[in-house]
Scaffold this active site. Sequence first.
Site, PDB file in Angstrom:
ATOM      1  N   HIS A 113      22.872  -3.698  42.156  1.00 46.39           N
ATOM      2  CA  HIS A 113      23.896  -2.682  41.951  1.00 46.39           C
ATOM      3  C   HIS A 113      25.220  -3.391  41.677  1.00 46.39           C
ATOM      4  O   HIS A 113      25.639  -4.278  42.434  1.00 46.39           O
ATOM      5  CB  HIS A 113      24.008  -1.780  43.183  1.00 46.39           C
ATOM      6  N   MET A 143      27.508  10.004  45.693  1.00 42.58           N
ATOM      7  CA  MET A 143      28.357   9.098  46.478  1.00 42.58           C
ATOM      8  C   MET A 143      28.396   9.578  47.927  1.00 42.58           C
ATOM      9  O   MET A 143      28.726  10.741  48.197  1.00 42.58           O
ATOM     10  CB  MET A 143      29.785   9.068  45.922  1.00 42.58           C
ATOM     11  N   ASP A 200      24.828   6.039  47.397  1.00 41.30           N
ATOM     12  CA  ASP A 200      25.667   4.838  47.416  1.00 41.30           C
ATOM     13  C   ASP A 200      26.819   4.985  48.401  1.00 41.30           C
ATOM     14  O   ASP A 200      27.665   5.868  48.253  1.00 41.30           O
ATOM     15  CB  ASP A 200      26.201   4.626  45.982  1.00 41.30           C
ATOM     16  N   SER A 203      24.197  -4.079  46.668  1.00 39.14           N
ATOM     17  CA  SER A 203      25.445  -4.041  45.906  1.00 39.14           C
ATOM     18  C   SER A 203      26.120  -5.408  45.936  1.00 39.14           C
ATOM     19  O   SER A 203      26.517  -5.905  46.997  1.00 39.14           O
ATOM     20  CB  SER A 203      26.387  -2.987  46.497  1.00 39.14           C
ATOM     21  N   HIS A 259      27.558   0.644  37.897  1.00 36.98           N
ATOM     22  CA  HIS A 259      28.265   1.837  38.374  1.00 36.98           C
ATOM     23  C   HIS A 259      29.721   1.736  37.927  1.00 36.98           C
ATOM     24  O   HIS A 259      30.485   0.935  38.457  1.00 36.98           O
ATOM     25  CB  HIS A 259      28.130   1.872  39.912  1.00 36.98           C
ATOM     26  N   MET A 275      35.302  -1.507  38.980  1.00 39.57           N
ATOM     27  CA  MET A 275      36.455  -0.692  39.414  1.00 39.57           C
ATOM     28  C   MET A 275      37.684  -1.088  38.613  1.00 39.57           C
ATOM     29  O   MET A 275      37.929  -2.284  38.403  1.00 39.57           O
ATOM     30  CB  MET A 275      36.735  -0.944  40.892  1.00 39.57           C
ATOM     31  N   MET A 333      33.222   2.835  37.883  1.00 38.88           N
ATOM     32  CA  MET A 333      34.274   3.624  38.547  1.00 38.88           C
ATOM     33  C   MET A 333      35.552   3.402  37.757  1.00 38.88           C
ATOM     34  O   MET A 333      36.505   2.761  38.229  1.00 38.88           O
ATOM     35  CB  MET A 333      34.411   3.155  40.002  1.00 38.88           C
ATOM     36  N   ASP A 386      29.238  -2.909  40.807  1.00 40.28           N
ATOM     37  CA  ASP A 386      30.352  -1.957  40.900  1.00 40.28           C
ATOM     38  C   ASP A 386      31.542  -2.400  40.063  1.00 40.28           C
ATOM     39  O   ASP A 386      32.167  -3.414  40.347  1.00 40.28           O
ATOM     40  CB  ASP A 386      30.801  -1.837  42.358  1.00 40.28           C
TER      41      ASP A 386
HETATM   42  C1  DX5 Z   1      31.709   1.883  46.755  1.00 39.64           C
HETATM   43  C2  DX5 Z   1      30.675   1.231  45.873  1.00 39.64           C
HETATM   44  C3  DX5 Z   1      29.454   0.856  46.608  1.00 39.64           C
HETATM   45  C4  DX5 Z   1      29.638  -0.202  47.678  1.00 39.64           C
HETATM   46  C5  DX5 Z   1      28.641   0.068  48.758  1.00 39.64           C
HETATM   47  O1  DX5 Z   1      32.731   2.367  45.975  1.00 39.64           O
HETATM   48  O2  DX5 Z   1      30.300   2.112  44.834  1.00 39.64           O
HETATM   49  O3  DX5 Z   1      28.403   0.466  45.732  1.00 39.64           O
HETATM   50  O4  DX5 Z   1      29.492  -1.518  47.203  1.00 39.64           O
HETATM   51  O5  DX5 Z   1      28.875  -0.767  49.833  1.00 39.64           O
HETATM   52  P1  DX5 Z   1      28.384  -0.405  51.295  1.00 39.64           P
HETATM   53  O6  DX5 Z   1      26.888  -0.314  51.255  1.00 39.64           O
HETATM   54  O7  DX5 Z   1      28.878  -1.559  52.108  1.00 39.64           O
HETATM   55  O8  DX5 Z   1      29.004   0.911  51.694  1.00 39.64           O
HETATM   56 ZN    ZN Z   2      28.440   1.644  43.655  1.00 37.50          ZN
END
Ligand code: DX5
Ligand code: ZN
Length: 223
Positions: A33, A137, A175, A8, A66, A37, A68, A35
């Site tokens: 990956h 998740m 994840d 990630s 991903h 947000m 969010m 993320d």
């Molecule tokens: C959390 C994200 C993850 C995050 C995982 O909301 O969706 O992808 O980056 O990080 P680790 O592996 O450190 O929990």
């Molecule tokens: Zn993620």
Amino acid sequence: MKHLIAPSLLSADFRHLAKDMDMINKSEADWFHVDVMDGSFVPNISFGMFIIEFMKSVAQKPLDVHLMIVQPEKYLEAFRKAGADILTVHYEACTHLHRTIQQIKQTCAKAGVAINPHTPVDVLQDVITDLDMVLVMSVNPGFGGQSFIENTYNKIKKTKSLILSTGSNAIIEVDGGVGLNNIEKLVECGADVLVAGNAVFKSENPQDTILQLKTLNKKTYQV
Ligand code: DX5
Ligand code: ZN
């Protein structure tokens, strides 16, 4: 299938993003990956299409995006154009989930749906055969470096049964809080893609950690 590793980028050092991404290019990792947000669906803000476009120019492996965010349907085309190969939306953020999945497919990206720790997998019963991936998740989304939620093992097994009983081709991604301490058990339960942020980027030798995450010991767990 042999499990895939998706580091990630949220945990990467953004002062040297290209360098960190190049390390992933050279490693045994399978996907990036990514993320996204929005500060509304989750209590944190990361980055959008502009950064993903840059990531795409460096990446030699698929971008697993991903989302969010609320109302993801508004931005699917834009994220695809920016370089997303897999687009995952949250079940909890989609009123018309079936339509949103079809919209992802129209962009020719792979379609994933993520479920939060409190959401039972059964809610995906009527769309599971349309999906390329279910993202389970294993932390509440929003931040890297959180502790893994133990109930995830059961949830992966339930997701696997749903997939097998419906003849779906979906794969299972996990994840949050994934690392060397739990990856074997996760794979044994049925996980196909393992996202790892802190476990990779905060380790002493990230490339070697990726190799270890990819090459599991033969130890078997009671699952
Ligand atoms: C959390 C994200 C993850 C995050 C995982 O909301 O969706 O992808 O980056 O990080 P680790 O592996 O450190 O929990
Ligand atoms: Zn993620």
